[in-house]
Enzyme design. Structure first.
Site, mmCIF file in Angstrom:
data_model
loop_
_atom_site.group_PDB
_atom_site.id
_atom_site.type_symbol
_atom_site.label_atom_id
_atom_site.label_comp_id
_atom_site.label_asym_id
_atom_site.label_seq_id
_atom_site.Cartn_x
_atom_site.Cartn_y
_atom_site.Cartn_z
ATOM 1 N N CYS A 38 -93.056 -76.700 -82.526
ATOM 2 C CA CYS A 38 -92.429 -76.669 -81.201
ATOM 3 C C CYS A 38 -93.050 -75.629 -80.280
ATOM 4 O O CYS A 38 -93.016 -75.771 -79.058
ATOM 5 C CB CYS A 38 -90.921 -76.439 -81.317
ATOM 6 S SG CYS A 38 -90.461 -74.958 -82.211
ATOM 7 N N GLU A 91 -82.731 -76.259 -78.306
ATOM 8 C CA GLU A 91 -84.164 -75.950 -78.365
ATOM 9 C C GLU A 91 -84.887 -77.278 -78.448
ATOM 10 O O GLU A 91 -84.828 -77.960 -79.470
ATOM 11 C CB GLU A 91 -84.468 -75.061 -79.567
ATOM 12 C CG GLU A 91 -85.861 -74.435 -79.505
ATOM 13 C CD GLU A 91 -86.933 -75.324 -80.093
ATOM 14 O OE1 GLU A 91 -87.565 -76.073 -79.313
ATOM 15 O OE2 GLU A 91 -87.139 -75.276 -81.313
#
Length: 597
Positions: free
Chosen positions: A344, A309
């Protein structure tokens, strides 16, 4: 005139009350008898709260706040909001990493044989502790990362208890063996897929949400029956020790080995020893793209499966059909300035169609100009946006903003590093509004991880989608509007792993699979997909009626001298019988088998 008195027991409200109480009693009985098995009730335990979490704590203010200490290998931990020293952590060496993995491996042998009921009890105990100690947990996260307590509540606690609740309620169903269909030739077989413990898995997590990033992988891994090594960021090493002590205390209180959870705090040089370790069965990495290349090369040495990720450049597309622009502006502010933009799935680009653009700029300019930065723990009623983890990127951010302005953008608010009058050693960047940004500029292409709200113009829905898809990233996205056809078009055509419609990042609040595509990585965590991804997926095919029917090799296909020609005809017959189009071909296949056997 005759009066008429309604008897007490005939009053309508009495019937309603009796009905409501009856329903409540049914729920209570059901909850006690079915849902809350006594063996799953959380026991009480105590974890010492760090003294730094006390409201009267005042640590030494460092002259030059930095996680590195000259002449020492120790990790210096400090609060980014004010530069106060939190403590010093001795980093793990390769030998210490080996010992941690060995302890986890040994503890996992017994843990793999636990029932889902036992694992749920562990998670229930953790859930209760978090709910009872929200203040302490949020304070520790704020001290180590500089965020506000609201940021900590939404980004640390809420998403963690959601993951716990989802796993408690749905985890067993996700991991139970799943029946799969058979076919004509294998009609006597029963097929299923099982998800079994991998052994010891590892995760390398980022600093932006130190509590959630630590606990999230722990929750999933423990429920699958595996042990876990969590390599947390050296930037939040202090709070990680506290959070790890909570997880380990939960295990011990429930009668299991605390060695199932092993925190690792080390410098990047030693991390390579973990990521290439042959005893690690799966690795999840949350971080930047440049580091991910090194991690992928490292895991390749031991052929360790990897989930990446790598952040995003998440767009929010604002359609012309918006009905309440003020409501949308509030969501944009939360999506952009949550944790000072260090998120994020934060809104890094707002792509707006013409009808709403100027009004949205006006609303956002007024709102962003009023935002106050500072240390939320010391001035709780005077702070909207917290600190950044470090000042290392401030010059780079200022340069990108300057470059965007030289290419036609306008910086209406902020745009510079901010020296706080009360906390001059804190790491602050002004909440910034940048409008009329061109998609080709550097600031529109690179992940900022900063409190910068950036608006871009689009003439049509198609152009908005093109702009949204123009970066190397594809993690999350949002779209706002009321025209269902346009909303469906954007949701379908935007390149992203997750999309929120008329909202921001809500997929994370309902435990959907989390992850991206393109330069944002691969693999998923969250939901049943994430839970299953850290298991050994085992396919099992067995006889339905083993005492009555099973596989028998026909004589023509048995290994023996000669008969190859007949064997070939039998093979064609088997294929035609099992997969032939139309019954005549299938009957012909049966004839081939019969005449050549």
């Amino acid at each position: 005139m005759e009066s008429h008195v309604i008897p007490f027991d005939q009053l309508p409200w009495v019937e309603v009350v009796i009905f409501v109480l009856s329903i409540a009693l049914v729920f209570v009985v059901f909850d006690f008898a079915v849902l809350n098995d006594r063996n799953e009730q959380p026991p009480i335990f105590h974890v010492p709260t760090p003294e730094q979490c006390r409201s009267d704590w005042k640590g030494e203010v460092l002259e030059d706040p930095n996680i590195k200490i000259r002449g020492s290998s120790a990790i210096q931990c400090y609060c980014p909001a004010n530069g106060r020293l939190l403590g010093v952590v001795n980093p793990a060496t390769p030998a210490k990493i080996d010992r941690a993995i060995a302890r986890a491996k040994d503890a996992q042998k017994a843990w793999a044989n636990t029932t889902f009921k036992q694992r749920r009890r562990v998670l229930q105990t953790l859930l209760k502790h978090i709910l009872d100690h929200q203040d302490e947990i949020a304070t520790a996260a704020c001290l180590d990362s500089g965020k506000t307590k609201v940021d900590a509540s939404l980004g640390e606690i809420l998403v963690t208890v959601e993951k716990l609740k989802w796993t408690i309620q749905h985890g067993e169903k996700a991991l139970k063996p799943e029946r799969r269909p058979t076919n004509f030739l294998m009609m006597y077989k029963s097929n299923e897929v099982r998800w079994e413990p991998l052994g010891v898995v590892a995760t390398c997590v980022s600093w932006n949400y130190p509590f959630h990033n630590f606990m999230g992988p722990v929750i999933s891994t423990l429920f699958t029956g595996s042990a876990i090594i969590v390599k947390a960021s050296e930037s939040t090493a202090w709070s990680t020790q506290y959070f790890a002590s909570i997880a380990r205390a939960v295990l011990a209180t429930c009668g299991h080995s605390p060695d199932l959870v092993q925190p690792i705090l080390c410098w990047p040089q030693a991390a390579n020893h973990l990521t290439s370790h042959s005893s690690i069965s799966h690795l999840t990495f949350i971080g930047s793209r440049p580091i991910a290349h090194h991690v992928a090369a490292s895991t390749a040495r031991s052929l360790t499966p990897l989930c990446l990720e790598l952040g995003g450049k998440d767009p929010a597309i604002i359609l012309d059909s918006i009905s309440d622009l003020n409501r949308v502006a509030s969501i944009i502010l939360r999506g952009t300035f949550q944790s000072a933009g260090q998120n994020c799935v934060g809104m890094e680009r707002v792509v707006c169609l013409p009808k709403c653009y100027q009004r949205l700029v006006s609303i956002l300019e007024n709102r962003i100009r009023e935002l106050r930065v500072g240390s939320a723990l010391e001035d709780p009623d005077e702070v909207d946006v917290g600190a950044m983890i470090s000042d290392a990127r401030f010059a780079q951010l200022e340069k990108m903003i300057s470059d965007a302005v030289s290419n036609g953008a306008k910086c209406l608010v902020g745009g510079k590093q901010y020296t706080h009058p009360k906390h001059p050693k804190g790491h602050y960047f002004q909440p910034t509004l940048l409008v009329d940004v061109l998609p080709s500029t550097r600031i529109a292409q690179e992940e900022l991880f900063a409190p910068i709200c950036m608006l871009m113009r689009a003439k049509t829905v198609d152009e908005a989608i093109e702009i949204a898809n123009s970066t190397p990233y594809a993690l999350g996205a949002s779209v706002f509007g009321t025209n269902s056809r346009d909303l469906d078009k954007v949701t379908r055509e935007i390149k992203a792993g997750m999309v929120s419609v008329n909202d921001f990042a809500v997929y994370y609040a309902v435990s959907l699979p989390f992850g991206g595509v393109k330069g944002s990585g691969y693999g998923r965590f969250g939901g049943k997909e994430g839970l299953r991804s850290i298991c050994n997926t085992k396919a099992v095919c067995k006889d339905k009626f083993p005492s009555l029917i099973g596989t028998s090799i026909p004589a023509a296909l048995d290994y023996r001298p000669g008969g190859a020609a007949k064997a070939w005809e039998v093979c064609k017959g088997v294929i035609d019988l099992g997969y032939g189009i139309g019954w005549w071909r299938r009957i012909g296949g049966l004839w081939k088998i019969a005449t050549n056997s």
